[in-house]
Design a protein around this motif. Structure first.
Motif, mmCIF file in Angstrom:
data_model
loop_
_atom_site.group_PDB
_atom_site.id
_atom_site.type_symbol
_atom_site.label_atom_id
_atom_site.label_comp_id
_atom_site.label_asym_id
_atom_site.label_seq_id
_atom_site.Cartn_x
_atom_site.Cartn_y
_atom_site.Cartn_z
ATOM 1 N N SER A 1 0.823 -1.201 0.000
ATOM 2 C CA SER A 1 0.000 0.000 0.000
ATOM 3 C C SER A 1 0.868 1.268 0.000
ATOM 4 O O SER A 1 0.345 2.366 -0.019
ATOM 5 N N TYR A 2 2.190 1.110 0.035
ATOM 6 C CA TYR A 2 3.090 2.250 0.052
ATOM 7 C C TYR A 2 3.563 2.572 -1.353
ATOM 8 O O TYR A 2 3.683 1.710 -2.209
ATOM 9 N N TYR A 3 3.860 3.838 -1.572
ATOM 10 C CA TYR A 3 4.357 4.305 -2.857
ATOM 11 C C TYR A 3 5.815 3.890 -2.996
ATOM 12 O O TYR A 3 6.638 4.188 -2.132
ATOM 13 N N LYS A 4 6.121 3.222 -4.101
ATOM 14 C CA LYS A 4 7.502 2.806 -4.350
ATOM 15 C C LYS A 4 8.120 3.753 -5.362
ATOM 16 O O LYS A 4 7.607 3.951 -6.447
ATOM 17 N N GLY A 5 9.209 4.330 -5.001
ATOM 18 C CA GLY A 5 9.899 5.231 -5.919
ATOM 19 C C GLY A 5 10.461 6.425 -5.177
ATOM 20 O O GLY A 5 10.066 6.737 -4.056
ATOM 21 N N GLY A 6 11.390 7.107 -5.806
ATOM 22 C CA GLY A 6 12.005 8.263 -5.182
ATOM 23 C C GLY A 6 11.220 9.527 -5.457
ATOM 24 O O GLY A 6 10.123 9.501 -6.023
ATOM 25 N N PHE A 7 11.796 10.649 -5.040
ATOM 26 C CA PHE A 7 11.150 11.934 -5.243
ATOM 27 C C PHE A 7 11.514 12.479 -6.622
ATOM 28 O O PHE A 7 12.595 12.240 -7.142
ATOM 29 N N GLU A 8 10.578 13.237 -7.195
ATOM 30 C CA GLU A 8 10.846 13.894 -8.478
ATOM 31 C C GLU A 8 11.714 15.119 -8.230
ATOM 32 O O GLU A 8 11.795 15.640 -7.117
ATOM 33 N N GLN A 9 12.370 15.587 -9.310
ATOM 34 C CA GLN A 9 13.241 16.766 -9.181
ATOM 35 C C GLN A 9 12.428 17.986 -8.750
ATOM 36 O O GLN A 9 12.804 18.687 -7.824
ATOM 37 N N LYS A 10 11.325 18.261 -9.432
ATOM 38 C CA LYS A 10 10.421 19.348 -9.058
ATOM 39 C C LYS A 10 9.111 18.696 -8.651
ATOM 40 O O LYS A 10 8.533 17.930 -9.399
ATOM 41 N N MET A 11 8.643 18.989 -7.445
ATOM 42 C CA MET A 11 7.461 18.316 -6.915
ATOM 43 C C MET A 11 6.206 18.705 -7.680
ATOM 44 O O MET A 11 5.962 19.876 -7.946
ATOM 45 N N SER A 12 5.424 17.706 -8.013
ATOM 46 C CA SER A 12 4.149 17.936 -8.698
ATOM 47 C C SER A 12 3.007 17.817 -7.682
ATOM 48 O O SER A 12 3.201 17.372 -6.547
ATOM 49 N N ARG A 13 1.806 18.204 -8.102
ATOM 50 C CA ARG A 13 0.636 18.086 -7.216
ATOM 51 C C ARG A 13 0.358 16.613 -6.886
ATOM 52 O O ARG A 13 -0.033 16.288 -5.774
ATOM 53 N N ARG A 14 0.570 15.746 -7.864
ATOM 54 C CA ARG A 14 0.348 14.313 -7.641
ATOM 55 C C ARG A 14 1.296 13.786 -6.564
ATOM 56 O O ARG A 14 0.891 13.083 -5.652
ATOM 57 N N GLU A 15 2.585 14.146 -6.691
ATOM 58 C CA GLU A 15 3.556 13.678 -5.709
ATOM 59 C C GLU A 15 3.262 14.269 -4.332
ATOM 60 O O GLU A 15 3.352 13.580 -3.317
ATOM 61 N N ALA A 16 2.876 15.534 -4.278
ATOM 62 C CA ALA A 16 2.553 16.165 -2.996
ATOM 63 C C ALA A 16 1.358 15.480 -2.347
ATOM 64 O O ALA A 16 1.346 15.243 -1.129
ATOM 65 N N SER A 17 0.349 15.134 -3.149
ATOM 66 C CA SER A 17 -0.816 14.458 -2.573
ATOM 67 C C SER A 17 -0.469 13.040 -2.113
ATOM 68 O O SER A 17 -1.017 12.546 -1.126
ATOM 69 N N LEU A 18 0.467 12.366 -2.815
ATOM 70 C CA LEU A 18 0.913 11.034 -2.365
ATOM 71 C C LEU A 18 1.686 11.119 -1.050
ATOM 72 O O LEU A 18 1.545 10.263 -0.180
ATOM 73 N N ILE A 19 2.492 12.160 -0.915
ATOM 74 C CA ILE A 19 3.276 12.316 0.322
ATOM 75 C C ILE A 19 2.356 12.550 1.516
ATOM 76 O O ILE A 19 2.517 11.929 2.568
ATOM 77 N N LEU A 20 1.376 13.426 1.350
ATOM 78 C CA LEU A 20 0.493 13.743 2.472
ATOM 79 C C LEU A 20 -0.662 12.756 2.622
ATOM 80 O O LEU A 20 -1.323 12.730 3.666
ATOM 81 N N GLY A 21 -0.932 11.987 1.591
ATOM 82 C CA GLY A 21 -2.017 11.008 1.676
ATOM 83 C C GLY A 21 -3.393 11.618 1.526
ATOM 84 O O GLY A 21 -4.354 11.126 2.124
ATOM 85 N N VAL A 22 -3.487 12.695 0.782
ATOM 86 C CA VAL A 22 -4.781 13.344 0.515
ATOM 87 C C VAL A 22 -4.974 13.417 -0.994
ATOM 88 O O VAL A 22 -4.043 13.206 -1.771
ATOM 89 N N SER A 23 -6.181 13.757 -1.412
ATOM 90 C CA SER A 23 -6.433 13.907 -2.844
ATOM 91 C C SER A 23 -5.841 15.237 -3.317
ATOM 92 O O SER A 23 -5.696 16.171 -2.530
ATOM 93 N N PRO A 24 -5.493 15.332 -4.599
ATOM 94 C CA PRO A 24 -4.917 16.590 -5.102
ATOM 95 C C PRO A 24 -5.869 17.773 -4.994
ATOM 96 O O PRO A 24 -5.428 18.924 -4.957
ATOM 97 N N SER A 25 -7.167 17.529 -4.889
ATOM 98 C CA SER A 25 -8.133 18.626 -4.787
ATOM 99 C C SER A 25 -8.643 18.819 -3.353
ATOM 100 O O SER A 25 -9.719 19.382 -3.150
#
Length: 148
Positions: free
Chosen positions: A80-104
């Motif tokens: 259930s955990y996200y596998k992969g490293g961080f992107e160079q510039k954070m996107s809304r998708r990555e930010a929502s995955l980090i916090l565990g909320v929807s992008p909206s």
């Protein structure tokens, strides 16, 4: 008594002794039985060899199919955990995955999720400063584009 002892000893070993019934008939039966045994053993070995060869040829494609199926059902799809490293510039998708909320998500949900994750990963409590930075960056990115 000597006669009875000799006869009882003869009876004791009589069951082990082979008494030929004809001149060469006993040896011929022995040779024939040995030949049958050798043929049966040879056929058994040949059967095992052909069965092993068949199984070996059958196993190669089967092994490939099993390996491909195992790759398709990887542990990352079961986790259930996200596998992969961080992107160079954070996107809304990555930010929502980090916090565990929807992008909206609204600002209240973003703040609640940020607080919950920062309590677990704060550097003063033994967490990683790099992860804390990424969590704060995710909160800032989502809050800047949130409506409420």
């Amino acid at each position: 008594m000597e006669g009875t002892a000799a006869s009882s000893e003869g009876l004791r070993y009589a069951e082990y002794a082979r008494v030929p019934t004809g001149a060469g008939k006993g040896q011929a039966e022995l040779d024939q039985g040995l030949a049958r045994t050798m043929i049966a053993v040879g056929l058994g070995v040949a059967t095992v060899a052909f069965a092993g060869r068949y199984a070996f040829h059958l196993w190669k494609p089967l092994e490939q199919a099993i390996t491909e199926t195992a790759k398709r059902i990887s542990t990352s799809s079961l986790s259930s955990y996200y596998k992969g490293g961080f992107e160079q510039k954070m996107s809304r998708r990555e930010a929502s995955l980090i916090l565990g909320v929807s992008p909206s998500a609204d600002k209240a949900k973003i703040r609640t999720a940020h607080r919950r994750i920062m309590i677990l990963n704060h550097p003063d409590k033994g967490g990683s400063p790099y992860l804390a930075t990424k969590i704060n960056e995710a909160k800032d990115l989502l809050e800047s584009s949130a409506k409420n």
